[in-house]
Design a protein around this motif. Structure first.
Motif, PDB file in Angstrom:
ATOM      1  N   GLY A   2       0.882  -1.248   0.058  1.00 46.91           N
ATOM      2  CA  GLY A   2       0.062   0.119  -0.104  1.00 46.91           C
ATOM      3  C   GLY A   2       0.926   1.116  -0.019  1.00 46.91           C
ATOM      4  N   VAL A   3       1.994   1.408   0.615  1.00 45.00           N
ATOM      5  CA  VAL A   3       2.849   2.294   0.427  1.00 45.00           C
ATOM      6  C   VAL A   3       3.613   2.688  -0.691  1.00 45.00           C
ATOM      7  CG1 VAL A   3       4.866   3.413   1.748  1.00 45.00           C
ATOM      8  CG2 VAL A   3       3.427   1.996   3.109  1.00 45.00           C
ATOM      9  N   LEU A   4       3.956   1.541  -1.269  1.00 44.34           N
ATOM     10  CA  LEU A   4       4.579   1.705  -2.644  1.00 44.34           C
ATOM     11  C   LEU A   4       3.404   2.189  -3.726  1.00 44.34           C
ATOM     12  CD1 LEU A   4       6.627  -1.671  -3.011  1.00 44.34           C
ATOM     13  CD2 LEU A   4       7.478   0.663  -2.802  1.00 44.34           C
ATOM     14  N   LEU A   5       2.040   1.666  -3.541  1.00 42.91           N
ATOM     15  CA  LEU A   5       1.249   1.949  -4.478  1.00 42.91           C
ATOM     16  C   LEU A   5       0.640   3.607  -4.222  1.00 42.91           C
ATOM     17  CD1 LEU A   5      -1.491  -0.803  -3.871  1.00 42.91           C
ATOM     18  CD2 LEU A   5      -0.145  -0.112  -6.023  1.00 42.91           C
ATOM     19  N   LEU A   6       1.164   4.280  -3.209  1.00 36.11           N
ATOM     20  CA  LEU A   6       0.912   5.683  -2.979  1.00 36.11           C
ATOM     21  C   LEU A   6       2.172   6.604  -3.262  1.00 36.11           C
ATOM     22  CD1 LEU A   6      -0.906   5.437   0.513  1.00 36.11           C
ATOM     23  CD2 LEU A   6      -1.879   6.187  -1.711  1.00 36.11           C
ATOM     24  N   VAL A   7       3.516   6.001  -2.871  1.00 38.30           N
ATOM     25  CA  VAL A   7       4.739   6.823  -2.897  1.00 38.30           C
ATOM     26  C   VAL A   7       5.054   6.623  -4.568  1.00 38.30           C
ATOM     27  CG1 VAL A   7       7.117   6.650  -2.500  1.00 38.30           C
ATOM     28  CG2 VAL A   7       5.436   6.197  -0.761  1.00 38.30           C
ATOM     29  N   VAL A   8       5.042   5.851  -5.454  1.00 35.51           N
ATOM     30  CA  VAL A   8       5.375   5.835  -6.662  1.00 35.51           C
ATOM     31  C   VAL A   8       4.640   6.794  -7.551  1.00 35.51           C
ATOM     32  CG1 VAL A   8       5.532   4.219  -8.727  1.00 35.51           C
ATOM     33  CG2 VAL A   8       6.383   3.429  -6.517  1.00 35.51           C
ATOM     34  N   PRO A   9       3.234   6.865  -7.639  1.00 36.83           N
ATOM     35  CA  PRO A   9       2.707   7.889  -8.330  1.00 36.83           C
ATOM     36  C   PRO A   9       2.856   9.295  -7.691  1.00 36.83           C
ATOM     37  CG  PRO A   9       1.089   6.762  -7.117  1.00 36.83           C
ATOM     38  CD  PRO A   9       2.291   5.967  -6.987  1.00 36.83           C
ATOM     39  N   ALA A  10       3.041   9.121  -6.442  1.00 36.60           N
ATOM     40  CA  ALA A  10       3.575  10.748  -5.970  1.00 36.60           C
ATOM     41  C   ALA A  10       4.634  11.242  -6.427  1.00 36.60           C
ATOM     42  CB  ALA A  10       3.468  10.735  -4.379  1.00 36.60           C
ATOM     43  N   LEU A  56       4.392  12.716  -9.972  1.00 30.37           N
ATOM     44  CA  LEU A  56       3.719  13.836  -9.964  1.00 30.37           C
ATOM     45  C   LEU A  56       4.549  14.919  -9.545  1.00 30.37           C
ATOM     46  CD1 LEU A  56       0.097  13.110  -8.719  1.00 30.37           C
ATOM     47  CD2 LEU A  56       0.605  13.467 -11.196  1.00 30.37           C
ATOM     48  N   LEU A  57       5.344  14.618  -8.571  1.00 32.51           N
ATOM     49  CA  LEU A  57       6.400  15.551  -7.888  1.00 32.51           C
ATOM     50  C   LEU A  57       7.311  16.230  -9.072  1.00 32.51           C
ATOM     51  CD1 LEU A  57       7.517  17.213  -5.659  1.00 32.51           C
ATOM     52  CD2 LEU A  57       8.726  15.166  -5.106  1.00 32.51           C
ATOM     53  N   LEU A  58       7.665  14.884  -9.764  1.00 35.82           N
ATOM     54  CA  LEU A  58       8.759  15.082 -10.680  1.00 35.82           C
ATOM     55  C   LEU A  58       8.306  15.948 -11.867  1.00 35.82           C
ATOM     56  CD1 LEU A  58      11.608  14.292 -12.121  1.00 35.82           C
ATOM     57  CD2 LEU A  58      10.503  12.383 -13.099  1.00 35.82           C
ATOM     58  N   ALA A  59       7.021  15.544 -12.423  1.00 34.46           N
ATOM     59  CA  ALA A  59       6.269  16.398 -13.477  1.00 34.46           C
ATOM     60  C   ALA A  59       6.357  17.691 -12.981  1.00 34.46           C
ATOM     61  CB  ALA A  59       5.051  15.857 -13.744  1.00 34.46           C
ATOM     62  N   VAL A  60       5.781  18.193 -11.639  1.00 38.28           N
ATOM     63  CA  VAL A  60       5.840  19.702 -11.440  1.00 38.28           C
ATOM     64  C   VAL A  60       7.306  20.253 -11.676  1.00 38.28           C
ATOM     65  CG1 VAL A  60       5.526  21.032  -9.380  1.00 38.28           C
ATOM     66  CG2 VAL A  60       3.914  19.418  -9.764  1.00 38.28           C
ATOM     67  N   LEU A  61       8.395  19.398 -10.826  1.00 37.20           N
ATOM     68  CA  LEU A  61       9.790  20.142 -11.081  1.00 37.20           C
ATOM     69  C   LEU A  61      10.243  20.344 -12.493  1.00 37.20           C
ATOM     70  CD1 LEU A  61      11.554  17.764  -8.188  1.00 37.20           C
ATOM     71  CD2 LEU A  61      10.699  20.160  -8.359  1.00 37.20           C
ATOM     72  N   VAL A  62      10.099  19.293 -13.359  1.00 32.02           N
ATOM     73  CA  VAL A  62      10.384  19.146 -14.887  1.00 32.02           C
ATOM     74  C   VAL A  62       9.405  20.440 -15.551  1.00 32.02           C
ATOM     75  CG1 VAL A  62      10.115  18.143 -16.808  1.00 32.02           C
ATOM     76  CG2 VAL A  62      10.800  16.939 -14.962  1.00 32.02           C
ATOM     77  N   ARG A  63       8.271  20.533 -15.218  1.00 28.71           N
ATOM     78  CA  ARG A  63       7.835  21.685 -15.955  1.00 28.71           C
ATOM     79  C   ARG A  63       7.971  23.041 -15.343  1.00 28.71           C
ATOM     80  NH1 ARG A  63       2.691  22.683 -18.540  1.00 28.71           N
ATOM     81  NH2 ARG A  63       2.786  24.947 -19.037  1.00 28.71           N
ATOM     82  N   THR A  64       8.572  23.377 -14.166  1.00 21.76           N
ATOM     83  CA  THR A  64       9.029  24.293 -13.550  1.00 21.76           C
ATOM     84  C   THR A  64      10.460  24.746 -13.946  1.00 21.76           C
ATOM     85  OG1 THR A  64       7.865  23.928 -11.322  1.00 21.76           O
ATOM     86  CG2 THR A  64       9.577  25.726 -11.262  1.00 21.76           C
ATOM     87  N   ALA A  65      11.133  23.642 -14.115  1.00 23.11           N
ATOM     88  CA  ALA A  65      12.491  23.806 -14.531  1.00 23.11           C
ATOM     89  C   ALA A  65      12.712  24.367 -16.240  1.00 23.11           C
ATOM     90  CB  ALA A  65      13.310  22.620 -14.496  1.00 23.11           C
TER      91      ALA A  65
END
Length: 238
Positions: free
Chosen positions: A19-27, A30-39
């Motif tokens: 359950g932890v992996l199911l939550l952490v991996v997509p999070a 999404l965090l990477l997508a935000v960082l890439v779009r910002t940069a």
């Protein structure tokens, strides 16, 4: 569908380390997508790399492996499957119920985050986000069925699943073009390409080949898993 089996399967998937992996991996996606779009701002090539290579190529098979094997392999390993087998219900219904739960997990934690990451990276332009979201959805369903089957037929389902994803799809698929025809990732990309605007997404497998293979593999894996489970005795042995 068996509501009791579904409830127990969901509890097993979300109540353990899976359950932890199911939550952490997509999070992380999404965090990477935000960082890439910002940069980098809105960049088509970067968006394709993140959504195609990371999301569809890594995140979705990983989640399919977690959900597919976790839906039944742990119950077989610890012997608790006998409680389900002792109930007067068809074995195929157990498999179908667990597959539906596994597909639900890959949809919620794989396809939906992929679509949202696409919106963050590139917005709704060119149908990129929708295409990769749909590709993740259908690929996640096929991965779930295949890995659920592995959970029934072998005690080393995770290892076998990783070998398929890492060796066949990622390694051999990159060097042997013919191997891509038997790649779930490429089947998903084929559907993604169809939904997106022309030229936005590339795939090595045509749609008339990808769709029948997706349906065939998903149904065949489900059917074989049901047959193998039907061969289990109450001791969990064939």
């Amino acid at each position: 569908m068996n509501p009791t089996v579904a409830r127990l399967t969901v509890r097993g998937l979300l109540g353990r380390r899976r359950g932890v992996l199911l939550l952490v991996v997509p999070a992380l996606l999404l965090l990477l997508a935000v960082l890439v779009r910002t940069a980098n701002g809105r960049d088509h090539d970067i968006a394709v790399q993140v959504l195609g290579t990371l999301a569809l190529g890594t995140l979705v098979p990983l989640l399919g492996l977690i959900a597919g094997t976790g839906a039944i392999a742990t119950e077989i390993d610890d012997g608790s499957i006998v409680y389900l087998l002792a109930k007067p219900q068809p074995r195929w219904k157990i498999i179908v119920t667990k597959l539906v739960v596994a597909i639900g997990c890959t949809t919620v934690f794989g396809a939906l985050p992929t679509y949202l990451a696409g919106l963050v990276l590139y917005g709704g332009t060119d149908g990129l986000a929708l295409g990769y979201g749909l590709g993740a959805l259908v690929a996640g369903a096929a991965y779930s069925a295949v890995f659920l089957l592995l959970g029934v037929v072998t005690r080393h389902a995770v290892v076998a699943g990783l070998m398929y994803s890492l060796i066949w799809e990622s390694l051999i698929g990159n060097f042997v073009s013919g191997a891509r025809t038997l790649s779930i990732q490429q089947w998903g990309l084929s559907l993604a390409r169809t939904v997106a605007d022309p030229g936005a997404i590339t795939a090595d497998v045509s749609l008339p080949v990808a769709v029948p293979l997706l349906v065939l593999v998903t149904l065949a894996a489900t059917g074989v898993a049901a047959v193998r489970l039907a061969g289990f005795t109450l001791a969990g042995e064939e």
